[in-house]
Design a protein around this motif. Structure first.
Motif, mmCIF file in Angstrom:
data_model
loop_
_atom_site.group_PDB
_atom_site.id
_atom_site.type_symbol
_atom_site.label_atom_id
_atom_site.label_comp_id
_atom_site.label_asym_id
_atom_site.label_seq_id
_atom_site.Cartn_x
_atom_site.Cartn_y
_atom_site.Cartn_z
ATOM 1 N N ARG A 169 0.828 -1.203 0.000
ATOM 2 C CA ARG A 169 0.000 0.000 0.000
ATOM 3 C C ARG A 169 0.867 1.259 0.000
ATOM 4 N N LYS A 170 1.903 1.200 0.851
ATOM 5 C CA LYS A 170 2.794 2.362 0.949
ATOM 6 C C LYS A 170 3.487 2.596 -0.384
ATOM 7 N N ALA A 171 3.997 1.481 -0.960
ATOM 8 C CA ALA A 171 4.707 1.583 -2.241
ATOM 9 C C ALA A 171 3.778 2.161 -3.295
ATOM 10 N N ASN A 172 2.518 1.720 -3.253
ATOM 11 C CA ASN A 172 1.551 2.191 -4.239
ATOM 12 C C ASN A 172 1.278 3.681 -4.050
ATOM 13 N N ASP A 173 1.153 4.087 -2.780
ATOM 14 C CA ASP A 173 0.920 5.508 -2.508
ATOM 15 C C ASP A 173 2.079 6.335 -3.033
ATOM 16 N N GLU A 174 3.306 5.814 -2.748
ATOM 17 C CA GLU A 174 4.489 6.557 -3.196
ATOM 18 C C GLU A 174 4.525 6.647 -4.713
ATOM 19 N N LYS A 175 4.142 5.524 -5.358
ATOM 20 C CA LYS A 175 4.151 5.504 -6.817
ATOM 21 C C LYS A 175 3.155 6.530 -7.363
ATOM 22 N N SER A 176 1.957 6.554 -6.745
ATOM 23 C CA SER A 176 0.930 7.485 -7.219
ATOM 24 C C SER A 176 1.410 8.923 -7.054
ATOM 25 N N LEU A 177 2.036 9.168 -5.886
ATOM 26 C CA LEU A 177 2.529 10.519 -5.614
ATOM 27 C C LEU A 177 3.598 10.907 -6.635
ATOM 28 N N PHE A 178 4.495 9.950 -6.896
ATOM 29 C CA PHE A 178 5.576 10.181 -7.848
ATOM 30 C C PHE A 178 5.001 10.482 -9.230
ATOM 31 N N LEU A 179 4.031 9.676 -9.644
ATOM 32 C CA LEU A 179 3.416 9.868 -10.960
ATOM 33 C C LEU A 179 2.751 11.231 -11.048
#
Ligand code: ADP
Length: 481
Positions: A238-248
């Protein structure tokens, strides 16, 4: 008191008890077949039962052979007890040693039979042989280290040792069973032996229950550990996904600003706002402008996806006329198909319908989905092909809008993942631009509106992508007024 009759009564009573114990153990085995020890333990009361039956009939000792068979069943019974204990403690069973031991006992009995050994000698031989498996069983049980069934373990060990204690008593009286002094003591000691067997069998049953209980606890603990691992893995994901979304989101935003400048300036140059361009310059500026537009579209798609994943996109359905939404979207769809000179065919079965064409949708999101369908139909077909849009009633709850093309189609092995983000259904290396997020966005959006999405496709024949858009909920009126 008649010593012989007392023994016969004792044997009959014990036979009943052994039958009960055997039945109990057998039922236990039926329910716990994975604990192999139990079936071996069944041999313990079984051969004791045989001994009791034989002894009851042979109290007069008229037929010596039967008495030897009785003694043999006693030894075999304790051998089964031992094998069960070894299995229970996962120890190795020394089959060869056991076979030699039994053979030895049979030879001893045979020798005594021909030698007319008498009661005391027979008992001596039996006790000496029988002490071996009982002691070995005690040793095997003592190997059990699981703290969860200590009480059950010591209970079984105590009653096995108790039996040895009585044997020791017999040794002390030098097996003088016929001595009038021991006429009462012998049946009493036999009674205690039978009693110890009842408790040993109970010990085995409670040991089995304890093992089953312990296995269940282990399983529950294992399950809990697994759940915790899963939970933490999920949290990390979940954290990785949040970070990915933020990065995108950040990246897309940062990229859009210079891109807009590229598109804007190249468009101005293209339109000749800063003076005429020669043919080569015109060609290059067209390329710059086209490339910029394409990049912007890809970045917008990515941004859309990350916004959706972050829950930033709100879907606001409202009651509107589907014909109105469709006719507002149509010019844009025509523009998209026009770029490739495709022929756009419209078949709107709802045309002309007013209130009865009402739907409960988010107009902008529906438009976005249709643009994605039509863009795909254009992208995945050769230029100048035919694209058809059908609008029709689907059932009581939905209208259906479908976009069909006569393009390359989708192979069956790609069906399952077609709506997954970044899935390009085998087109990853193709020249057709895209990042594989359009359909996944479309699915999220239509489902958020309470609608449905799907497709049919055949390779080299074409594809039809459809959405079912929900009608407004019918208000329930009372049947009779
Ligand atoms: P993109 O088009 O950017 O790759 P989409 O999510 O819109 O992403 O589509 C995912 C994939 O589904 C595409 O890469 C393509 O392989 C396949 N696809 C979608 N629409 C069509 C179509 N009309 N005909 C053939 N393939 C299609």
């Amino acid at each position: 008191m008649n010593f012989l009759i007392d023994l016969a009564t004792l044997n009959s009573v014990s036979a009943t008890f052994y039958t009960i114990l055997l039945t109990l153990l057998f039922i236990f085995w039926q329910r716990n077949r994975d604990i192999e020890a139990i079936i071996w333990w069944c041999g313990f009361p079984f051969f004791r039962l045989i001994n009791s039956l034989i002894s009851s009939d042979s109290v007069d000792y008229d037929f010596q052979m039967i008495v030897y068979l009785g003694n043999m069943s006693v030894v075999v019974s304790d051998t089964f007890l031992l094998i069960g204990c070894l299995k229970f403690t996962n120890s190795r069973v020394p089959w060869n040693t056991i076979a030699v031991y039994l053979l030895f006992f049979i030879i001893t009995c045979g020798y005594q039979y021909y030698d007319n050994a008498g009661l005391a000698n027979r008992a001596r031989a039996m006790v000496v042989f029988d002490i071996i498996p009982i002691t070995a069983s005690i040793y095997a049980l003592s190997l059990l280290q699981n703290k969860r069934y200590m009480i059950e373990k010591f209970f079984s060990i105590f009653w096995s040792a108790f039996q040895i204690g009585i044997f020791v008593f017999w040794i002390l009286i030098d097996f003088q069973f016929e001595d009038p002094k021991y006429f009462v003591i012998v049946p009493i000691s036999l009674f205690f032996i039978y009693l110890s067997h009842i408790f040993i069998t109970f010990g085995l049953i409670i040991l089995t229950i304890a093992k089953r209980r312990s296995m269940l606890v282990d399983e529950i603990e294992h399950q809990q550990e697994l759940e915790e691992t899963l939970e933490s893995a999920l949290e990390t994901a979940r954290k990785a996904n949040d970070e990915k979304s933020l990065f995108l989101a950040n990246m897309s935003h940062e990229l859009r600003t210079p891109l807009n400048a590229i598109i804007g300036f190249s468009e101005s140059l293209k339109l000749g706002l800063y003076g005429p361009l020669n043919d080569k310059q015109k060609e290059y500026i067209e390329n710059i402008y086209g490339g910029g537009e394409l990049l912007l579209k890809l970045i917008t798609d990515l941004l859309n996806l990350s916004n959706i994943e972050e829950g930033k996109v709100e879907v606001k359905p409202e009651e509107v006329n589907l014909n109105m939404v469709f006719s507002k979207t149509l010019p844009l769809l025509r523009e998209i198909t026009g770029k490739n000179n495709d022929r756009l065919i419209i078949n709107n079965e709802l045309e002309g319908r007013g209130e009865s064409a009402a739907v409960f949708i988010d107009q902008i999101r529906t438009k976005q989905i249709l643009i994605n369908f039509v863009s795909n139909a254009v992208k995945y077909s050769v230029p100048e092909s035919e694209i058809k849009i059908d609008v029709c009633e689907y059932d009581d709850a939905y209208f259906r809008i479908s976009v069909s093309d006569k393009g390359m189609g989708i192979s069956e092995d790609q069906y399952d993942n077609i709506f997954e983000p970044f899935n390009r259904a085998g087109n990853d290396n193709s020249k057709i631009e895209g990042v594989g997020v359009g359909l996944s966005i479309a699915k999220t959006l239509i489902e958020a509106m309470g609608g449905q999405i799907g497709f049919d496709s055949e390779v080299n024949v074409g594809s039809t992508f459809w959405i079912n858009v929900p009608k407004p909920m019918q208000r329930q009126l009372p049947m009779d007024i």
